[in-house]
Enzyme design. Structure first.
Site, PDB file in Angstrom:
ATOM      1  N   SER A  26      47.264  88.385  59.242  1.00 44.69           N
ATOM      2  CA  SER A  26      46.648  87.696  60.380  1.00 44.69           C
ATOM      3  C   SER A  26      46.713  86.175  60.284  1.00 44.69           C
ATOM      4  CB  SER A  26      45.181  88.139  60.511  1.00 44.69           C
ATOM      5  OG  SER A  26      44.545  88.100  59.254  1.00 44.69           O
ATOM      6  N   ARG A  27      46.688  85.673  59.066  1.00 43.77           N
ATOM      7  CA  ARG A  27      46.588  84.202  58.920  1.00 43.77           C
ATOM      8  C   ARG A  27      47.507  83.699  57.816  1.00 43.77           C
ATOM      9  NH1 ARG A  27      41.437  82.918  56.857  1.00 43.77           N
ATOM     10  NH2 ARG A  27      40.853  85.081  56.506  1.00 43.77           N
ATOM     11  N   ALA A  53      43.494  88.479  38.003  1.00 44.05           N
ATOM     12  CA  ALA A  53      44.028  89.419  38.995  1.00 44.05           C
ATOM     13  C   ALA A  53      45.499  89.135  39.272  1.00 44.05           C
ATOM     14  CB  ALA A  53      43.220  89.320  40.290  1.00 44.05           C
ATOM     15  N   ILE A  96      49.685  75.770  48.800  1.00 42.51           N
ATOM     16  CA  ILE A  96      50.266  75.990  50.126  1.00 42.51           C
ATOM     17  C   ILE A  96      49.183  75.721  51.182  1.00 42.51           C
ATOM     18  CG2 ILE A  96      51.428  77.682  51.628  1.00 42.51           C
ATOM     19  CD1 ILE A  96      53.012  77.082  48.990  1.00 42.51           C
ATOM     20  N   SER A 137      50.502  84.027  42.083  1.00 40.44           N
ATOM     21  CA  SER A 137      50.119  82.617  42.186  1.00 40.44           C
ATOM     22  C   SER A 137      50.488  81.890  40.897  1.00 40.44           C
ATOM     23  CB  SER A 137      48.607  82.525  42.387  1.00 40.44           C
ATOM     24  OG  SER A 137      48.167  81.198  42.269  1.00 40.44           O
ATOM     25  N   TYR A 144      40.502  85.067  39.527  1.00 40.71           N
ATOM     26  CA  TYR A 144      41.741  84.991  40.322  1.00 40.71           C
ATOM     27  C   TYR A 144      42.961  84.971  39.405  1.00 40.71           C
ATOM     28  CZ  TYR A 144      44.745  83.007  44.086  1.00 40.71           C
ATOM     29  OH  TYR A 144      45.737  82.757  45.009  1.00 40.71           O
ATOM     30  N   ASP A 163      40.707  97.677  55.031  1.00 39.37           N
ATOM     31  CA  ASP A 163      40.306  96.871  53.871  1.00 39.37           C
ATOM     32  C   ASP A 163      41.127  97.365  52.683  1.00 39.37           C
ATOM     33  OD1 ASP A 163      39.103  95.804  51.619  1.00 39.37           O
ATOM     34  OD2 ASP A 163      37.058  96.296  52.244  1.00 39.37           O
ATOM     35  N   GLY A 205      47.125  91.345  54.989  1.00 37.59           N
ATOM     36  CA  GLY A 205      46.653  89.979  55.278  1.00 37.59           C
ATOM     37  C   GLY A 205      47.651  89.216  56.136  1.00 37.59           C
TER      38      GLY A 205
HETATM   39  P1  NAP Z   1      44.218  83.026  53.772  1.00 34.52           P
HETATM   40  O1  NAP Z   1      44.714  82.014  54.745  1.00 34.52           O
HETATM   41  O2  NAP Z   1      42.824  82.919  53.256  1.00 34.52           O
HETATM   42  O3  NAP Z   1      44.409  84.480  54.433  1.00 34.52           O
HETATM   43  C1  NAP Z   1      43.975  85.616  53.734  1.00 34.52           C
HETATM   44  C2  NAP Z   1      44.478  86.844  54.447  1.00 34.52           C
HETATM   45  O4  NAP Z   1      44.098  87.996  53.690  1.00 34.52           O
HETATM   46  C3  NAP Z   1      43.881  87.042  55.840  1.00 34.52           C
HETATM   47  O5  NAP Z   1      44.872  87.595  56.666  1.00 34.52           O
HETATM   48  C4  NAP Z   1      42.755  88.057  55.594  1.00 34.52           C
HETATM   49  O6  NAP Z   1      42.446  88.848  56.736  1.00 34.52           O
HETATM   50  C5  NAP Z   1      43.400  88.909  54.521  1.00 34.52           C
HETATM   51  N1  NAP Z   1      42.455  89.669  53.699  1.00 34.52           N
HETATM   52  C6  NAP Z   1      41.528  89.196  52.827  1.00 34.52           C
HETATM   53  N2  NAP Z   1      40.878  90.220  52.243  1.00 34.52           N
HETATM   54  C7  NAP Z   1      41.413  91.367  52.747  1.00 34.52           C
HETATM   55  C8  NAP Z   1      41.156  92.752  52.551  1.00 34.52           C
HETATM   56  N3  NAP Z   1      40.201  93.178  51.703  1.00 34.52           N
HETATM   57  N4  NAP Z   1      41.885  93.660  53.261  1.00 34.52           N
HETATM   58  C9  NAP Z   1      42.844  93.259  54.123  1.00 34.52           C
HETATM   59  N5  NAP Z   1      43.134  91.953  54.353  1.00 34.52           N
HETATM   60  C10 NAP Z   1      42.411  91.028  53.673  1.00 34.52           C
HETATM   61  O7  NAP Z   1      45.136  83.094  52.483  1.00 34.52           O
HETATM   62  P2  NAP Z   1      46.609  82.488  52.205  1.00 34.52           P
HETATM   63  O8  NAP Z   1      46.463  81.132  51.674  1.00 34.52           O
HETATM   64  O9  NAP Z   1      47.490  82.757  53.348  1.00 34.52           O
HETATM   65  O10 NAP Z   1      47.023  83.402  50.949  1.00 34.52           O
HETATM   66  C11 NAP Z   1      47.838  84.550  51.054  1.00 34.52           C
HETATM   67  C12 NAP Z   1      48.155  85.034  49.651  1.00 34.52           C
HETATM   68  O11 NAP Z   1      48.825  83.998  48.932  1.00 34.52           O
HETATM   69  C13 NAP Z   1      46.936  85.397  48.817  1.00 34.52           C
HETATM   70  O12 NAP Z   1      47.211  86.512  48.007  1.00 34.52           O
HETATM   71  C14 NAP Z   1      46.728  84.183  47.952  1.00 34.52           C
HETATM   72  O13 NAP Z   1      46.044  84.483  46.771  1.00 34.52           O
HETATM   73  C15 NAP Z   1      48.162  83.771  47.709  1.00 34.52           C
HETATM   74  N6  NAP Z   1      48.332  82.370  47.329  1.00 34.52           N
HETATM   75  C16 NAP Z   1      47.932  81.376  48.165  1.00 34.52           C
HETATM   76  C17 NAP Z   1      48.118  80.059  47.770  1.00 34.52           C
HETATM   77  C18 NAP Z   1      47.732  78.898  48.645  1.00 34.52           C
HETATM   78  O14 NAP Z   1      47.802  77.756  48.177  1.00 34.52           O
HETATM   79  N7  NAP Z   1      47.327  79.113  49.883  1.00 34.52           N
HETATM   80  C19 NAP Z   1      48.687  79.772  46.523  1.00 34.52           C
HETATM   81  C20 NAP Z   1      49.073  80.820  45.693  1.00 34.52           C
HETATM   82  C21 NAP Z   1      48.899  82.126  46.112  1.00 34.52           C
HETATM   83  P3  NAP Z   1      41.390  88.321  57.894  1.00 34.52           P
HETATM   84  O15 NAP Z   1      42.140  87.249  58.673  1.00 34.52           O
HETATM   85  O16 NAP Z   1      41.113  89.530  58.712  1.00 34.52           O
HETATM   86  O17 NAP Z   1      40.214  87.775  57.178  1.00 34.52           O
END
Ligand code: NAP
Length: 241
Positions: free
Chosen positions: A10-11, A156, A186, A140, A153, A59, A8
């Site tokens: 990419s973003r 997991a 975040i 998380s 969530y 994936d 993940g």
């Molecule tokens: P996000 O902006 O939604 O980005 C999700 C990333 O995961 C994208 O790069 C997406 O790829 C990739 N992805 C999703 N499903 C996938 C799969 N089956 N195989 C490969 N790649 C996959 O999420 P984020 O906020 O950066 O979160 C990153 C991590 O931090 C996650 O594990 C999330 O649970 C954790 N987290 C986030 C927060 C928060 O507040 N944001 C807080 C606690 C924990 P594509 O771009 O190709 O779709």
């Protein structure tokens, strides 16, 4: 040569982690699911700062796709190995338990927990043989304290913490460390639809964190200086308990 693989990448948080690891000198393998444009943007950001990056789409919930992608990567990198794995990819499918669909439950478990298992198992042998490895699992606050509307969530992410602690003990003799990072709120696509101002009031620092702040912690855990830290969960949440 030691490579870093960020699922993940990419973003959001994953992109910031890719950029941080590249700045530390690691060539970075950017995994993503489908957003090619975002993945390319991460790659160009790294290349613009003089780093090395490549895209590897698969994936993480599909063990065969992982096997094929990593095998292809290994065949084209006979002298390299994945020394740093950041299990970052994750999804949210929030719903109250009473309304939760089977697919909402399974999709979250398949990505966060099964994805961690399939990807880590595939690259672990290389780290153990080379006697250096860093595995960093993005869990998380939700996995530590549980959040209503997130039974899938929270389950997991809590399971990921258990696996982090167990695996850390299995591979410690081979100089492979396994740690978890537990962010609070975040700024990213995952949180963009949440009522930010309202939620930020609950955070002692009165703001959401930035992906770069999480990346900085991951960078520390991915480096040589963290060599005696393993099996830990480090929170990064602006004081939100
Ligand atoms: P996000 O902006 O939604 O980005 C999700 C990333 O995961 C994208 O790069 C997406 O790829 C990739 N992805 C999703 N499903 C996938 C799969 N089956 N195989 C490969 N790649 C996959 O999420 P984020 O906020 O950066 O979160 C990153 C991590 O931090 C996650 O594990 C999330 O649970 C954790 N987290 C986030 C927060 C928060 O507040 N944001 C807080 C606690 C924990 P594509 O771009 O190709 O779709």
């Amino acid at each position: 040569m030691r490579y870093a693989l960020v699922t993940g990448g990419s973003r959001g948080i994953g992109r910031a982690i890719c950029i941080k690891l590249a700045a530390m000198g690691y060539p970075v393998v950017i995994n993503y699911l489908g957003n090619q444009e975002a993945a390319e943007a991460t790659k160009s950001a790294i290349e613009q700062m003089g780093g090395t990056a490549q895209l590897l789409r698969f994936d993480i919930s599909n063990p065969q796709a992982i096997e094929e992608a990593i095998e292809m990567w290994e065949n084209s990198h006979p002298n390299d190995y994945i020394a740093v794995l950041v299990n970052n990819a994750g999804i949210r499918r929030d719903n109250l338990m009473v309304f939760m669909q089977n697919s909402e439950w399974h999709n979250v478990i398949d990505t966060t927990l099964n994805g961690f298992f399939y990807t880590t198992r595939r690259v672990l042998k290389g780290m153990m043989t080379k006697r250096f490895g860093r595995i960093i699992n993005i869990t998380s606050l939700s996995g530590l304290k549980g959040m209503p509307g997130q039974c899938n969530y929270s389950a997991a992410k809590a399971a990921l913490i258990g696996a982090t602690k167990a695996l850390a003990q299995e591979v410690a003799p081979r100089k492979v460390t396994v740690n978890a990072v537990a962010p609070g709120f975040i700024e990213s696509d995952m949180t963009k639809e949440l009522p930010k101002e309202e939620l930020a009031k609950m955070v002692p620092m009165k703001r959401f964190g930035k992906p770069e702040e999480v990346a900085s912690l991951v960078g520390f855990l991915a480096g040589e200086e963290s060599s005696y830290i393993t099996g830990e969960v480090i929170s990064i949440n602006g004081g939100l308990l």
